[in-house]
Design a protein around this motif. Structure first.
Motif, PDB file in Angstrom:
ATOM      1  N   PHE A   1     113.112  87.475   7.553  1.00 30.25           N
ATOM      2  CA  PHE A   1     112.691  86.357   6.711  1.00 30.25           C
ATOM      3  C   PHE A   1     113.912  85.597   6.201  1.00 30.25           C
ATOM      4  O   PHE A   1     114.955  86.182   5.897  1.00 30.25           O
ATOM      5  N   LYS A   2     113.756  84.292   6.092  1.00 36.33           N
ATOM      6  CA  LYS A   2     114.833  83.460   5.564  1.00 36.33           C
ATOM      7  C   LYS A   2     114.551  82.992   4.140  1.00 36.33           C
ATOM      8  O   LYS A   2     115.476  82.762   3.365  1.00 36.33           O
ATOM      9  N   ARG A   3     113.251  82.851   3.792  1.00 37.31           N
ATOM     10  CA  ARG A   3     112.903  82.334   2.469  1.00 37.31           C
ATOM     11  C   ARG A   3     111.562  82.924   2.034  1.00 37.31           C
ATOM     12  O   ARG A   3     110.590  82.889   2.783  1.00 37.31           O
TER      13      ARG A   3
ATOM     14  N   SER B   1     115.188  82.797  -2.331  1.00 41.61           N
ATOM     15  CA  SER B   1     113.984  83.020  -3.128  1.00 41.61           C
ATOM     16  C   SER B   1     113.482  81.707  -3.715  1.00 41.61           C
ATOM     17  O   SER B   1     114.272  80.853  -4.132  1.00 41.61           O
ATOM     18  N   VAL B   2     112.155  81.573  -3.745  1.00 42.96           N
ATOM     19  CA  VAL B   2     111.512  80.403  -4.346  1.00 42.96           C
ATOM     20  C   VAL B   2     110.624  80.891  -5.479  1.00 42.96           C
ATOM     21  O   VAL B   2     109.699  81.676  -5.264  1.00 42.96           O
ATOM     22  N   ALA B   3     110.920  80.452  -6.688  1.00 43.71           N
ATOM     23  CA  ALA B   3     110.116  80.814  -7.854  1.00 43.71           C
ATOM     24  C   ALA B   3     109.103  79.718  -8.141  1.00 43.71           C
ATOM     25  O   ALA B   3     109.320  78.551  -7.816  1.00 43.71           O
ATOM     26  N   ILE B   4     107.987  80.125  -8.748  1.00 37.97           N
ATOM     27  CA  ILE B   4     107.019  79.164  -9.258  1.00 37.97           C
ATOM     28  C   ILE B   4     106.916  79.363 -10.769  1.00 37.97           C
ATOM     29  O   ILE B   4     107.190  80.456 -11.276  1.00 37.97           O
ATOM     30  N   PHE B   5     106.538  78.292 -11.486  1.00 40.04           N
ATOM     31  CA  PHE B   5     106.441  78.425 -12.938  1.00 40.04           C
ATOM     32  C   PHE B   5     105.471  77.397 -13.500  1.00 40.04           C
ATOM     33  O   PHE B   5     105.301  76.306 -12.952  1.00 40.04           O
ATOM     34  N   SER B   6     104.826  77.781 -14.588  1.00 40.16           N
ATOM     35  CA  SER B   6     103.970  76.859 -15.320  1.00 40.16           C
ATOM     36  C   SER B   6     104.832  76.084 -16.308  1.00 40.16           C
ATOM     37  O   SER B   6     106.007  76.420 -16.528  1.00 40.16           O
TER      38      SER B   6
ATOM     39  N   CYS C   1     108.864  78.433   3.282  1.00 42.03           N
ATOM     40  CA  CYS C   1     108.869  79.890   3.147  1.00 42.03           C
ATOM     41  C   CYS C   1     108.171  80.541   4.343  1.00 42.03           C
ATOM     42  O   CYS C   1     107.133  80.051   4.807  1.00 42.03           O
ATOM     43  N   ASP C   2     108.730  81.636   4.829  1.00 44.39           N
ATOM     44  CA  ASP C   2     108.072  82.368   5.897  1.00 44.39           C
ATOM     45  C   ASP C   2     107.379  83.624   5.397  1.00 44.39           C
ATOM     46  O   ASP C   2     106.778  84.365   6.174  1.00 44.39           O
ATOM     47  N   ALA C   3     107.439  83.859   4.068  1.00 49.78           N
ATOM     48  CA  ALA C   3     106.744  85.010   3.491  1.00 49.78           C
ATOM     49  C   ALA C   3     106.454  84.750   2.019  1.00 49.78           C
ATOM     50  O   ALA C   3     107.131  83.946   1.371  1.00 49.78           O
ATOM     51  N   VAL C   4     105.437  85.460   1.500  1.00 46.70           N
ATOM     52  CA  VAL C   4     105.079  85.411   0.082  1.00 46.70           C
ATOM     53  C   VAL C   4     105.008  86.835  -0.447  1.00 46.70           C
ATOM     54  O   VAL C   4     104.386  87.702   0.170  1.00 46.70           O
ATOM     55  N   HIS C   5     105.650  87.062  -1.591  1.00 43.56           N
ATOM     56  CA  HIS C   5     105.547  88.356  -2.270  1.00 43.56           C
ATOM     57  C   HIS C   5     104.716  88.155  -3.528  1.00 43.56           C
ATOM     58  O   HIS C   5     105.051  87.338  -4.376  1.00 43.56           O
ATOM     59  N   PRO C   6     103.612  88.926  -3.680  1.00 45.95           N
ATOM     60  CA  PRO C   6     102.731  88.706  -4.831  1.00 45.95           C
ATOM     61  C   PRO C   6     103.165  89.395  -6.110  1.00 45.95           C
ATOM     62  O   PRO C   6     102.614  89.109  -7.181  1.00 45.95           O
TER      63      PRO C   6
END
Length: 472
Positions: free
Chosen positions: A2-4, A28-33, A74-79
Protein backbone atom coordinates in the motif's frame (compact mmCIF):
# COMPACT_ATOMS: atom_id res chain seq x y z
CA UNK A 1 2.48 -2.71 -0.93
CA UNK A 2 0.00 0.00 0.00
CA UNK A 3 1.12 3.54 -0.73
CA UNK A 4 -1.63 5.52 1.03
CA UNK A 5 -4.11 4.55 3.75
CA UNK A 6 -7.17 6.49 4.88
CA UNK A 7 -7.86 6.14 8.59
CA UNK A 8 -11.60 6.20 9.23
CA UNK A 9 -11.25 7.21 12.85
CA UNK A 10 -10.02 9.94 15.17
CA UNK A 11 -7.99 10.67 18.31
CA UNK A 12 -5.62 8.20 19.91
CA UNK A 13 -6.79 5.38 17.63
CA UNK A 14 -5.96 7.30 14.47
CA UNK A 15 -2.57 8.36 15.84
CA UNK A 16 -1.68 4.74 16.63
CA UNK A 17 -2.37 3.71 13.03
CA UNK A 18 -0.53 6.75 11.65
CA UNK A 19 2.60 5.66 13.53
CA UNK A 20 2.63 2.19 11.98
CA UNK A 21 2.01 3.71 8.54
CA UNK A 22 4.97 6.03 9.04
CA UNK A 23 7.29 3.17 10.00
CA UNK A 24 6.15 1.18 6.95
CA UNK A 25 6.71 4.11 4.59
CA UNK A 26 2.98 4.46 3.87
CA UNK A 27 1.32 7.88 3.61
CA UNK A 28 -1.62 8.44 5.98
CA UNK A 29 -4.84 10.36 5.32
CA UNK A 30 -6.81 11.56 8.34
CA UNK A 31 -10.43 12.65 8.38
CA UNK A 32 -11.93 15.08 10.89
CA UNK A 33 -15.14 16.84 11.79
CA UNK A 34 -15.29 20.59 12.40
CA UNK A 35 -15.13 19.87 16.14
CA UNK A 36 -11.85 18.03 15.60
CA UNK A 37 -10.07 20.72 13.59
CA UNK A 38 -7.42 21.07 16.31
CA UNK A 39 -7.17 17.38 17.14
CA UNK A 40 -3.72 15.81 17.32
CA UNK A 41 -4.43 13.14 14.71
CA UNK A 42 -5.06 15.90 12.17
CA UNK A 43 -1.61 17.34 12.89
CA UNK A 44 0.16 13.94 12.79
CA UNK A 45 -1.19 12.61 9.48
CA UNK A 46 0.46 13.28 6.12
CA UNK A 47 -2.86 14.57 4.77
CA UNK A 48 -6.10 15.57 6.48
CA UNK A 49 -9.56 16.16 5.04
CA UNK A 50 -12.51 17.77 6.81
CA UNK A 51 -15.35 15.29 6.51
CA UNK A 52 -18.32 17.32 7.73
CA UNK A 53 -19.76 19.69 10.33
CA UNK A 54 -21.55 17.16 12.53
CA UNK A 55 -19.17 15.94 15.28
CA UNK A 56 -20.49 12.36 15.30
CA UNK A 57 -22.44 11.70 12.11
CA UNK A 58 -19.51 12.88 10.00
CA UNK A 59 -17.45 9.87 11.12
CA UNK A 60 -20.38 7.57 10.26
CA UNK A 61 -20.92 8.88 6.72
CA UNK A 62 -19.93 5.82 4.68
CA UNK A 63 -20.42 7.43 1.26
CA UNK A 64 -18.37 10.50 2.19
CA UNK A 65 -15.51 8.45 3.65
CA UNK A 66 -15.27 6.21 0.59
CA UNK A 67 -15.40 9.26 -1.69
CA UNK A 68 -12.54 10.91 0.20
CA UNK A 69 -10.50 7.70 0.00
CA UNK A 70 -10.96 7.66 -3.77
CA UNK A 71 -10.28 11.38 -4.20
CA UNK A 72 -7.07 11.23 -2.15
CA UNK A 73 -5.75 8.19 -4.01
CA UNK A 74 -5.89 5.77 -1.10
CA UNK A 75 -5.48 2.08 -1.87
CA UNK A 76 -6.64 0.97 1.59
CA UNK A 77 -8.85 2.04 4.51
CA UNK A 78 -8.21 1.22 8.17
CA UNK A 79 -11.35 1.49 10.34
CA UNK A 80 -9.59 1.57 13.75
CA UNK A 81 -11.94 0.84 16.64
CA UNK A 82 -15.35 2.34 17.37
CA UNK A 83 -17.42 4.23 14.80
CA UNK A 84 -17.67 2.06 11.64
CA UNK A 85 -15.08 -0.55 12.60
CA UNK A 86 -17.67 -3.31 13.03
CA UNK A 87 -20.05 -2.17 10.31
CA UNK A 88 -20.35 -4.77 7.55
CA UNK A 89 -21.93 -2.25 5.16
CA UNK A 90 -18.88 0.01 5.48
CA UNK A 91 -16.44 -2.84 4.79
CA UNK A 92 -18.50 -3.85 1.76
CA UNK A 93 -18.70 -0.26 0.43
CA UNK A 94 -14.92 0.09 0.70
CA UNK A 95 -14.17 -3.15 -1.14
CA UNK A 96 -16.83 -2.53 -3.80
CA UNK A 97 -15.10 0.79 -4.53
CA UNK A 98 -11.94 -1.15 -5.35
CA UNK A 99 -10.15 -0.20 -2.11
CA UNK A 100 -8.64 -2.71 0.30
CA UNK A 101 -10.32 -2.94 3.69
CA UNK A 102 -7.86 -3.53 6.55
CA UNK A 103 -10.01 -5.90 8.55
CA UNK A 104 -12.14 -9.02 8.19
CA UNK A 105 -14.66 -9.70 5.43
CA UNK A 106 -18.10 -8.05 5.54
CA UNK A 107 -19.66 -11.47 6.13
CA UNK A 108 -17.44 -12.16 9.15
CA UNK A 109 -18.20 -8.71 10.59
CA UNK A 110 -21.93 -9.29 10.13
CA UNK A 111 -21.99 -12.82 11.52
CA UNK A 112 -19.77 -12.18 14.55
CA UNK A 113 -21.35 -8.77 15.16
CA UNK A 114 -24.66 -10.50 15.81
CA UNK A 115 -24.29 -12.06 19.23
CA UNK A 116 -26.94 -14.65 18.46
CA UNK A 117 -25.37 -15.58 15.10
CA UNK A 118 -21.97 -15.80 16.76
CA UNK A 119 -23.38 -18.16 19.39
CA UNK A 120 -24.85 -20.36 16.67
CA UNK A 121 -21.50 -20.50 14.86
CA UNK A 122 -19.61 -21.39 18.01
CA UNK A 123 -22.10 -24.07 19.04
CA UNK A 124 -21.80 -25.61 15.57
CA UNK A 125 -18.00 -25.61 15.96
CA UNK A 126 -18.21 -27.37 19.34
CA UNK A 127 -17.00 -24.35 21.32
CA UNK A 128 -18.50 -23.91 24.83
CA UNK A 129 -20.93 -20.99 25.08
CA UNK A 130 -22.79 -19.55 28.05
CA UNK A 131 -26.32 -21.03 28.36
CA UNK A 132 -28.83 -18.60 26.89
CA UNK A 133 -31.48 -17.87 24.30
CA UNK A 134 -31.04 -19.54 20.92
CA UNK A 135 -32.26 -16.44 19.09
CA UNK A 136 -33.40 -12.87 19.71
CA UNK A 137 -36.06 -12.47 22.40
CA UNK A 138 -39.51 -11.88 20.93
CA UNK A 139 -41.11 -10.42 24.05
CA UNK A 140 -40.81 -9.84 27.78
CA UNK A 141 -42.92 -12.95 28.33
CA UNK A 142 -40.39 -15.08 26.47
CA UNK A 143 -37.61 -13.46 28.48
CA UNK A 144 -39.36 -14.26 31.76
CA UNK A 145 -39.97 -17.88 30.76
CA UNK A 146 -36.33 -18.38 29.78
CA UNK A 147 -35.11 -16.72 33.00
CA UNK A 148 -37.23 -19.16 35.03
CA UNK A 149 -35.74 -22.09 33.10
CA UNK A 150 -32.12 -20.95 33.57
CA UNK A 151 -32.53 -19.44 37.02
CA UNK A 152 -31.51 -15.97 38.12
CA UNK A 153 -29.29 -14.02 37.77
CA UNK A 154 -29.41 -13.52 34.00
CA UNK A 155 -27.91 -10.97 31.63
CA UNK A 156 -29.95 -9.03 29.07
CA UNK A 157 -27.74 -8.11 26.11
CA UNK A 158 -28.07 -6.18 22.88
CA UNK A 159 -27.84 -8.67 19.99
CA UNK A 160 -25.80 -6.18 17.95
CA UNK A 161 -23.94 -4.81 20.98
CA UNK A 162 -20.33 -4.36 21.99
CA UNK A 163 -18.05 -2.24 24.13
CA UNK A 164 -19.96 -3.06 27.30
CA UNK A 165 -23.09 -1.17 26.22
CA UNK A 166 -26.61 -2.53 26.12
CA UNK A 167 -26.04 -4.98 28.98
CA UNK A 168 -28.04 -5.30 32.19
CA UNK A 169 -27.99 -7.89 34.96
CA UNK A 170 -31.36 -9.04 36.28
CA UNK A 171 -31.77 -10.84 39.60
CA UNK A 172 -35.57 -11.16 39.68
CA UNK A 173 -38.75 -10.96 37.60
CA UNK A 174 -39.20 -7.37 38.74
CA UNK A 175 -35.73 -6.35 37.57
CA UNK A 176 -36.19 -8.17 34.27
CA UNK A 177 -39.51 -6.37 33.64
CA UNK A 178 -37.87 -3.03 34.48
CA UNK A 179 -34.67 -3.58 32.49
CA UNK A 180 -36.18 -5.12 29.36
CA UNK A 181 -37.58 -1.88 27.80
CA UNK A 182 -34.61 0.19 29.00
CA UNK A 183 -32.11 -2.22 27.43
CA UNK A 184 -34.07 -2.21 24.17
CA UNK A 185 -33.90 1.59 24.09
CA UNK A 186 -30.17 1.55 24.87
CA UNK A 187 -29.56 -1.00 22.12
CA UNK A 188 -31.53 1.01 19.56
CA UNK A 189 -29.71 4.23 20.45
CA UNK A 190 -26.22 2.70 20.49
CA UNK A 191 -26.41 0.19 17.63
CA UNK A 192 -29.52 1.04 15.58
CA UNK A 193 -30.93 -2.37 16.49
CA UNK A 194 -33.11 -3.02 19.54
CA UNK A 195 -33.02 -6.83 19.42
CA UNK A 196 -32.03 -8.51 22.69
CA UNK A 197 -30.92 -11.94 23.80
CA UNK A 198 -30.33 -13.47 27.22
CA UNK A 199 -27.52 -15.38 28.88
CA UNK A 200 -27.10 -17.01 32.24
CA UNK A 201 -25.09 -14.66 34.45
CA UNK A 202 -21.73 -16.13 35.47
CA UNK A 203 -21.19 -14.54 38.89
CA UNK A 204 -17.90 -12.66 39.33
CA UNK A 205 -16.07 -14.28 36.42
CA UNK A 206 -12.70 -13.38 34.99
CA UNK A 207 -12.96 -11.61 31.63
CA UNK A 208 -10.21 -13.13 29.49
CA UNK A 209 -9.68 -12.39 25.81
CA UNK A 210 -7.30 -13.88 23.26
CA UNK A 211 -5.82 -11.85 20.41
CA UNK A 212 -5.89 -13.72 17.09
CA UNK A 213 -4.32 -13.03 13.72
CA UNK A 214 -5.39 -14.82 10.54
CA UNK A 215 -4.06 -14.35 7.00
CA UNK A 216 -5.49 -15.15 3.57
CA UNK A 217 -3.31 -18.26 3.28
CA UNK A 218 -5.12 -20.23 5.98
CA UNK A 219 -2.72 -19.45 8.82
CA UNK A 220 -4.26 -18.57 12.20
CA UNK A 221 -2.39 -17.88 15.45
CA UNK A 222 -3.13 -16.35 18.81
CA UNK A 223 -0.94 -13.80 20.62
CA UNK A 224 -1.93 -15.04 24.08
CA UNK A 225 -4.38 -13.44 26.47
CA UNK A 226 -5.37 -10.25 28.20
CA UNK A 227 -7.17 -10.06 31.54
CA UNK A 228 -9.83 -7.35 31.25
CA UNK A 229 -11.66 -8.00 34.52
CA UNK A 230 -11.25 -4.57 36.12
CA UNK A 231 -14.27 -2.72 34.75
CA UNK A 232 -16.92 -0.14 35.51
CA UNK A 233 -20.42 -0.52 34.07
CA UNK A 234 -19.22 -3.48 31.95
CA UNK A 235 -16.55 -1.28 30.34
CA UNK A 236 -12.85 -1.89 30.80
CA UNK A 237 -10.62 0.32 32.94
CA UNK A 238 -7.39 -1.63 33.40
CA UNK A 239 -6.08 -4.55 31.33
CA UNK A 240 -3.23 -6.95 32.10
CA UNK A 241 -1.21 -9.32 29.92
CA UNK A 242 -0.66 -12.13 30.55
CA UNK A 243 -3.31 -13.11 33.09
CA UNK A 244 -2.18 -14.03 36.61
CA UNK A 245 -5.21 -16.32 36.81
CA UNK A 246 -4.53 -18.75 33.96
CA UNK A 247 -2.37 -21.82 34.35
CA UNK A 248 -0.06 -22.71 31.43
CA UNK A 249 -2.34 -25.64 30.62
CA UNK A 250 -5.48 -23.48 30.59
CA UNK A 251 -3.71 -20.83 28.50
CA UNK A 252 -2.82 -23.42 25.88
CA UNK A 253 -6.34 -24.87 25.89
CA UNK A 254 -8.10 -21.49 25.59
CA UNK A 255 -5.66 -20.30 22.93
CA UNK A 256 -6.44 -23.35 20.83
CA UNK A 257 -10.18 -22.71 21.23
CA UNK A 258 -9.71 -19.07 20.16
CA UNK A 259 -7.94 -20.20 17.00
CA UNK A 260 -10.69 -22.75 16.39
CA UNK A 261 -13.31 -20.02 16.76
CA UNK A 262 -11.57 -17.88 14.13
CA UNK A 263 -11.30 -20.80 11.74
CA UNK A 264 -14.98 -21.63 12.25
CA UNK A 265 -16.02 -18.38 10.54
CA UNK A 266 -13.13 -18.22 8.01
CA UNK A 267 -11.81 -15.18 9.83
CA UNK A 268 -9.09 -12.99 8.29
CA UNK A 269 -7.06 -10.17 9.89
CA UNK A 270 -6.89 -9.22 13.60
CA UNK A 271 -9.68 -10.12 16.00
CA UNK A 272 -10.31 -10.86 19.65
CA UNK A 273 -12.09 -13.89 21.06
CA UNK A 274 -13.52 -13.09 24.49
CA UNK A 275 -14.28 -15.59 27.24
CA UNK A 276 -15.71 -15.64 30.72
CA UNK A 277 -13.83 -17.91 33.13
CA UNK A 278 -15.21 -18.94 36.51
CA UNK A 279 -13.23 -19.51 39.70
CA UNK A 280 -12.93 -23.23 38.85
CA UNK A 281 -11.32 -22.46 35.48
CA UNK A 282 -14.38 -23.39 33.44
CA UNK A 283 -14.62 -21.08 30.44
CA UNK A 284 -17.23 -20.05 27.88
CA UNK A 285 -17.15 -18.09 24.63
CA UNK A 286 -18.71 -14.66 25.10
CA UNK A 287 -18.15 -12.76 21.84
CA UNK A 288 -15.68 -11.97 19.09
CA UNK A 289 -14.63 -8.42 18.33
CA UNK A 290 -13.89 -8.08 14.63
CA UNK A 291 -11.48 -5.18 14.91
CA UNK A 292 -8.40 -3.81 16.61
CA UNK A 293 -8.92 -3.61 20.37
CA UNK A 294 -8.18 -0.56 22.51
CA UNK A 295 -5.99 -2.73 24.76
CA UNK A 296 -3.88 -4.23 21.95
CA UNK A 297 -0.88 -2.31 23.32
CA UNK A 298 -0.23 -4.75 26.16
CA UNK A 299 -0.15 -7.68 23.75
CA UNK A 300 2.32 -5.81 21.55
CA UNK A 301 4.42 -5.08 24.62
CA UNK A 302 4.81 -8.66 25.86
CA UNK A 303 5.11 -10.30 22.41
CA UNK A 304 6.98 -7.67 20.38
CA UNK A 305 4.42 -7.98 17.56
CA UNK A 306 3.14 -4.77 15.92
CA UNK A 307 -0.51 -5.77 15.51
CA UNK A 308 -1.40 -2.80 13.28
CA UNK A 309 1.54 -3.55 10.98
CA UNK A 310 0.38 -7.16 10.79
CA UNK A 311 -3.16 -5.99 9.94
CA UNK A 312 -1.77 -4.00 7.04
CA UNK A 313 0.44 -6.87 5.84
CA UNK A 314 -2.48 -9.31 5.94
CA UNK A 315 -4.64 -6.90 3.91
CA UNK A 316 -1.78 -6.70 1.39
CA UNK A 317 -2.07 -10.48 0.97
CA UNK A 318 1.10 -11.40 2.84
CA UNK A 319 1.39 -14.55 4.94
CA UNK A 320 1.98 -14.31 8.68
CA UNK A 321 5.73 -14.20 9.36
CA UNK A 322 5.51 -16.62 12.31
CA UNK A 323 3.86 -19.83 13.40
CA UNK A 324 2.23 -20.50 16.77
CA UNK A 325 5.31 -22.40 17.96
CA UNK A 326 7.50 -19.39 17.20
CA UNK A 327 5.42 -17.02 19.33
CA UNK A 328 6.12 -16.40 23.01
CA UNK A 329 5.67 -13.65 25.58
CA UNK A 330 7.89 -12.03 28.14
CA UNK A 331 7.15 -10.18 31.38
CA UNK A 332 3.93 -8.39 32.29
CA UNK A 333 2.19 -5.33 30.88
CA UNK A 334 -0.63 -3.23 32.34
CA UNK A 335 -2.72 -0.72 30.41
CA UNK A 336 -4.50 2.10 32.25
CA UNK A 337 -7.18 3.93 30.29
CA UNK A 338 -6.78 7.58 31.23
CA UNK A 339 -10.30 8.92 30.79
CA UNK A 340 -11.65 12.41 31.33
CA UNK A 341 -14.15 11.13 33.89
CA UNK A 342 -14.92 11.67 37.55
CA UNK A 343 -14.78 8.25 39.27
CA UNK A 344 -16.33 9.76 42.41
CA UNK A 345 -19.37 10.84 40.38
CA UNK A 346 -20.21 7.47 38.80
CA UNK A 347 -17.50 8.00 36.15
CA UNK A 348 -19.36 10.86 34.53
CA UNK A 349 -17.44 12.43 31.60
CA UNK A 350 -15.66 15.71 32.34
CA UNK A 351 -15.04 17.50 29.02
CA UNK A 352 -13.09 20.74 29.15
CA UNK A 353 -9.75 22.40 28.45
CA UNK A 354 -6.47 20.71 29.36
CA UNK A 355 -4.43 23.36 31.19
CA UNK A 356 -1.37 21.22 31.92
CA UNK A 357 -0.15 17.97 30.38
CA UNK A 358 3.00 16.08 31.30
CA UNK A 359 3.26 12.37 30.50
CA UNK A 360 5.59 9.90 32.23
CA UNK A 361 8.66 8.30 30.68
CA UNK A 362 11.54 6.01 31.46
CA UNK A 363 12.08 2.27 30.98
CA UNK A 364 9.05 0.16 30.22
CA UNK A 365 6.65 3.11 29.69
CA UNK A 366 4.47 3.63 26.63
CA UNK A 367 1.91 6.42 26.24
CA UNK A 368 -0.65 6.43 23.43
CA UNK A 369 -2.44 9.75 23.74
CA UNK A 370 -4.38 12.38 21.84
CA UNK A 371 -4.45 15.43 24.15
CA UNK A 372 -2.07 18.28 24.91
CA UNK A 373 -1.94 21.45 26.99
CA UNK A 374 -4.56 23.84 25.63
CA UNK A 375 -6.60 21.10 23.94
CA UNK A 376 -10.35 21.26 24.49
CA UNK A 377 -11.79 17.79 25.13
CA UNK A 378 -15.10 17.71 23.23
CA UNK A 379 -18.25 16.35 24.82
CA UNK A 380 -19.21 14.43 21.67
CA UNK A 381 -16.73 11.58 21.81
CA UNK A 382 -15.33 8.86 24.01
CA UNK A 383 -13.72 10.33 27.11
CA UNK A 384 -10.32 8.69 26.64
CA UNK A 385 -7.34 11.06 26.83
CA UNK A 386 -4.56 8.49 26.66
CA UNK A 387 -3.50 4.93 27.40
CA UNK A 388 -0.60 4.32 29.74
CA UNK A 389 1.10 0.96 29.18
CA UNK A 390 3.66 -0.22 31.73
CA UNK A 391 6.02 -3.20 31.27
CA UNK A 392 8.46 -5.02 33.55
CA UNK A 393 9.89 -8.57 33.79
CA UNK A 394 7.65 -9.72 36.66
CA UNK A 395 4.32 -8.76 38.22
CA UNK A 396 5.68 -7.03 41.33
CA UNK A 397 8.12 -4.92 39.31
CA UNK A 398 5.36 -3.99 36.86
CA UNK A 399 3.11 -2.75 39.65
CA UNK A 400 5.96 -0.78 41.22
CA UNK A 401 6.76 0.80 37.87
CA UNK A 402 3.07 1.58 37.34
CA UNK A 403 2.93 3.41 40.67
CA UNK A 404 5.91 5.52 39.64
CA UNK A 405 4.51 6.29 36.18
CA UNK A 406 1.04 7.18 37.45
CA UNK A 407 2.57 9.55 40.02
CA UNK A 408 4.52 11.26 37.21
CA UNK A 409 1.47 11.66 34.97
CA UNK A 410 0.05 15.17 35.30
CA UNK A 411 -3.16 16.22 33.55
CA UNK A 412 -4.87 19.40 34.76
CA UNK A 413 -8.02 21.27 33.83
CA UNK A 414 -10.38 18.28 33.91
CA UNK A 415 -10.97 15.43 36.34
CA UNK A 416 -9.51 12.13 35.15
CA UNK A 417 -9.25 8.52 36.27
CA UNK A 418 -5.58 9.02 37.26
CA UNK A 419 -6.20 9.43 41.03
CA UNK A 420 -8.28 6.23 41.03
CA UNK A 421 -5.50 4.31 39.29
CA UNK A 422 -2.98 5.62 41.81
CA UNK A 423 -5.28 4.32 44.54
CA UNK A 424 -5.67 0.92 42.83
CA UNK A 425 -1.99 0.45 41.98
CA UNK A 426 -0.99 1.30 45.53
CA UNK A 427 -3.38 -1.21 47.11
CA UNK A 428 -2.48 -4.61 48.52
CA UNK A 429 -5.35 -6.25 46.61
CA UNK A 430 -3.93 -5.09 43.28
CA UNK A 431 -0.44 -6.29 44.14
CA UNK A 432 -1.90 -9.76 44.76
CA UNK A 433 -2.88 -9.83 41.10
CA UNK A 434 -6.23 -11.47 41.69
CA UNK A 435 -9.12 -9.79 39.87
CA UNK A 436 -12.55 -10.70 38.63
CA UNK A 437 -15.31 -8.53 37.17
CA UNK A 438 -16.56 -7.76 40.68
CA UNK A 439 -13.27 -6.07 41.63
CA UNK A 440 -14.55 -2.49 41.82
CA UNK A 441 -17.66 -3.54 43.76
CA UNK A 442 -15.64 -5.64 46.20
CA UNK A 443 -13.26 -2.82 47.06
CA UNK A 444 -15.27 0.43 47.13
CA UNK A 445 -12.62 1.92 49.42
CA UNK A 446 -10.40 2.33 46.35
CA UNK A 447 -12.70 5.20 45.35
CA UNK A 448 -12.04 6.90 48.67
CA UNK A 449 -8.96 8.71 47.39
CA UNK A 450 -8.03 12.34 47.86
CA UNK A 451 -8.17 14.39 44.65
CA UNK A 452 -4.87 15.84 43.58
CA UNK A 453 -4.39 19.48 44.49
CA UNK A 454 -3.57 21.73 41.55
CA UNK A 455 0.12 22.63 41.53
CA UNK A 456 -0.81 26.28 41.54
CA UNK A 457 -2.52 25.76 44.93
CA UNK A 458 0.54 23.94 46.27
CA UNK A 459 2.85 26.72 45.11
CA UNK A 460 0.63 29.33 46.74
CA UNK A 461 0.61 27.38 50.02
CA UNK A 462 4.42 27.13 49.95
CA UNK A 463 4.71 30.88 49.32
CA UNK A 464 2.42 31.63 52.29
CA UNK A 465 4.43 29.33 54.52
CA UNK A 466 7.73 30.94 53.51
CA UNK A 467 6.30 34.43 54.05
CA UNK A 468 5.05 33.45 57.52
CA UNK A 469 8.41 31.91 58.42
CA UNK A 470 10.27 35.04 57.35
CA UNK A 471 7.89 37.33 59.18
CA UNK A 472 6.78 39.05 56.02
Amino acid sequence: MFKRILIANRGECAIRIIRSCCELGIKSVAIFSEADANALHVKKADFAVMIGPDPVKSYLNIHRIVTIALETGCDAVHPGFGFLSENADFARAVTEAGIAYIGPSPDAIRDMGSKTKARESMIAAGIPVIPGSESELASIDEALQLAHEMGYPVMLKAAAGGGGRGIRRCDSDAELRENYPMTKREAAAAFGNDELFMEKCIVEPHHIEFQVLADTHGNVVHLFERDCSIQRRNQKLIEIAPSNFLTPELREQMGAVAVKAARAVDYVNAGTVEFLVDRDHNFWFMEMNTRLQVEHTITETITGVDIVAQQIAIAEGKALPFTQDELSFNGFAIEFRINAEDPKNDFMPTPGRITRYNSPGGPGIRVDGCVYAGYEIPSYYDSMCAKLTVFAPDWKSTVQRAKRALAEYDIRGVRTTLPLYISIAGSEVFMKGEFDTGFMDKYPELLDYKPRKPREDIAAAVAVAIAAHCGL
